[in-house]
Design an enzyme around this catalytic site. Structure first.
Site, PDB file in Angstrom:
ATOM      1  N   GLU A  73      -3.591  -7.468   7.928  1.00 45.24           N
ATOM      2  CA  GLU A  73      -2.974  -6.629   6.898  1.00 45.24           C
ATOM      3  C   GLU A  73      -3.983  -5.626   6.326  1.00 45.24           C
ATOM      4  OE1 GLU A  73       0.082  -6.498   6.539  1.00 45.24           O
ATOM      5  OE2 GLU A  73       0.962  -8.462   6.917  1.00 45.24           O
ATOM      6  N   GLU A 104       1.087  -2.696   2.219  1.00 50.32           N
ATOM      7  CA  GLU A 104       0.024  -3.453   2.890  1.00 50.32           C
ATOM      8  C   GLU A 104      -0.826  -4.198   1.853  1.00 50.32           C
ATOM      9  OE1 GLU A 104       0.673  -3.823   5.775  1.00 50.32           O
ATOM     10  OE2 GLU A 104       1.322  -1.969   6.721  1.00 50.32           O
ATOM     11  N   HIS A 107       0.990  -7.249   1.054  1.00 48.20           N
ATOM     12  CA  HIS A 107       0.855  -8.245   2.125  1.00 48.20           C
ATOM     13  C   HIS A 107      -0.512  -8.927   2.065  1.00 48.20           C
ATOM     14  CE1 HIS A 107       3.978  -5.679   4.518  1.00 48.20           C
ATOM     15  NE2 HIS A 107       4.453  -6.154   3.386  1.00 48.20           N
ATOM     16  N   TYR A 113      -2.499 -15.333  -2.176  1.00 49.55           N
ATOM     17  CA  TYR A 113      -1.601 -16.263  -2.883  1.00 49.55           C
ATOM     18  C   TYR A 113      -1.391 -17.555  -2.073  1.00 49.55           C
ATOM     19  CZ  TYR A 113       2.857 -17.610  -5.242  1.00 49.55           C
ATOM     20  OH  TYR A 113       3.877 -18.253  -5.910  1.00 49.55           O
ATOM     21  N   GLU A 177       1.769  -3.225  14.542  1.00 48.08           N
ATOM     22  CA  GLU A 177       2.848  -3.638  13.635  1.00 48.08           C
ATOM     23  C   GLU A 177       4.127  -4.002  14.385  1.00 48.08           C
ATOM     24  OE1 GLU A 177       2.594  -0.154  10.771  1.00 48.08           O
ATOM     25  OE2 GLU A 177       2.203  -1.871   9.473  1.00 48.08           O
ATOM     26  N   GLU A 211       7.577  -4.464   7.516  1.00 47.80           N
ATOM     27  CA  GLU A 211       6.959  -4.030   8.773  1.00 47.80           C
ATOM     28  C   GLU A 211       7.962  -3.333   9.680  1.00 47.80           C
ATOM     29  OE1 GLU A 211       3.924  -3.814   9.019  1.00 47.80           O
ATOM     30  OE2 GLU A 211       3.166  -5.308   7.624  1.00 47.80           O
ATOM     31  N   HIS A 214       7.848   0.128   8.537  1.00 47.67           N
ATOM     32  CA  HIS A 214       6.602   0.787   8.965  1.00 47.67           C
ATOM     33  C   HIS A 214       6.721   1.218  10.425  1.00 47.67           C
ATOM     34  CE1 HIS A 214       4.264  -1.870   5.838  1.00 47.67           C
ATOM     35  NE2 HIS A 214       5.190  -1.124   5.288  1.00 47.67           N
TER      36      HIS A 214
HETATM   37 FE    FE Z   1       2.649  -2.581   7.997  1.00 52.10          FE
HETATM   38 MN    MN Z   2       1.773  -5.333   6.516  1.00 47.78          MN
END
Ligand code: FE
Ligand code: MN
Length: 330
Positions: A73, A104, A107, A113, A177, A211, A214
């Site tokens: 990421e 991103e 992500h 987390y 991706e 994604e 993207h």
């Molecule tokens: Fe992405």
């Molecule tokens: Mn991503």
């Protein structure tokens, strides 16, 4: 008008817009707005700590996917900000790239987390991209493949440079991706369907929806550059791009077999490989190339999970219809 090499483009003047698809991808991104803290991790923590709730094979694939995604990421975020943004001056595309960079960051935050919630050793997770050969193989391939755009003296003037730019965009968007994320998505979502690690599974679902946008943006960018510069899309260059995608498929299949050698309940590792071939054909077709594999989709439920028309209502913790018309993209 042209999307690259346009001396008339004012990056600060976004209206009126020329490339309405860039605007639509921005809006699709906003419709999938989320942050990882909205997803409770309590059940995941209990399963992770319970020695019988997950098999060793399931733990292995969770480690492998956290190990790959945690660093992939940031790699993507750096590529967008440091390489792609420089060369795409069109303002509506840059507006989308800013949105993508933000996603991103979300992500990257998701894997922080996850490590925090499950009490994982960050030294272990964040070094897997170097220590696990099947992960390293994918990252090295993308870094090598996208070298030209990172050269500080690179520009997009001339047919050779336009080809290099398209080549690297294929590396960032179609391969990283669009292919390298998908065996992992299928594994984590397959676990979630078995009610295992549902918090992480849900986070992967949100990431996959981001994604898929993207990827759609990247393909529209590639297709627009090619449509405006058709002389660069030679049969030899098309063959070169197809060969790269086939190499990426082999690396992703090697990763899938390594992360999940014996399969998980009801799914064998061959099916993850079939899925990779199936999505690679979709990517090839999306950028106007002939499909290679003709492999049937072993996981029809994956395209449903990508559908943006389902937005989770956090207060009632059930899925509600959020908007009409979503993406049908697997
Ligand atoms: Fe992405
Ligand atoms: Mn991503």
């Amino acid at each position: 008008m042209s999307i690259i090499n346009n001396s008339k483009t004012d990056p600060n003047k976004i209206l009126p817009m020329t490339y309405l698809w860039a605007r639509q991808h921005y809006k699709d991104g906003v419709a999938n707005n989320w942050v990882p803290e909205e997803i409770p991790m309590q059940d995941d923590i209990e399963q992770w700590k319970n020695t019988t709730a997950l098999t060793d094979e399931e733990r292995r694939l969770i480690y492998w996917n956290l190990g790959f995604f945690s660093t992939a990421e940031s790699l993507t975020a750096n590529n967008i900000v440091l390489a792609v943004y420089n060369h795409v001056t069109n303002p509506e595309c840059r507006q989308y790239l800013l949105r993508q960079a933000f996603e991103e960051a979300i992500h990257t935050d998701t894997f922080i987390y996850c490590c925090d919630s499950l009490g994982l050793d960050p030294e272990q997770i964040y070094t897997m991209y170097q220590s696990i050969p099947s992960i390293r193989g994918k990252d090295d391939f993308v870094v090598e493949l996208t070298k030209s755009v990172f050269d500080p003296t690179f520009n997009t003037v001339g047919d050779g440079n336009i080809q290099s730019f398209v080549h690297d965009l294929v590396g960032y968007y179609v391969i990283m991706e669009g292919i390298f994320f998908y065996a992992g998505f299928a594994m984590m979502l397959a676990l979630k369907r078995q009610r295992k690690m549902v918090g992480i599974g849900e986070q992967f679902e949100y990431i996959m929806r981001d994604e898929s946008i993207h990827l759609n943006f990247g393909c529209d960018l590639i297709n627009t550059i090619v449509a405006e510069n058709p002389q660069v899309w030679t049969p030899a260059f098309q063959e070169e791009v197809t060969v790269l995608i086939k190499k990426a498929v082999e690396l992703e299949k090697a990763y899938a077999k390594d992360a999940c050698p014996d399969g998980i309940l009801g799914i064998n590792s061959q099916q993850f490989c079939d899925y990779v071939e199936h999505i690679a054909d979709r990517r090839l077709e999306r950028i106007g190339l002939k499909k290679v594999y003709d492999t049937e989709n072993p996981f029809p439920w994956m395209s449903q999970a990508t559908d943006l028309s389902k937005e989770k209502n956090f207060f009632e913790t059930r899925v509600t219809e959020y908007q009409t018309g979503g993406l049908d993209w697997d």
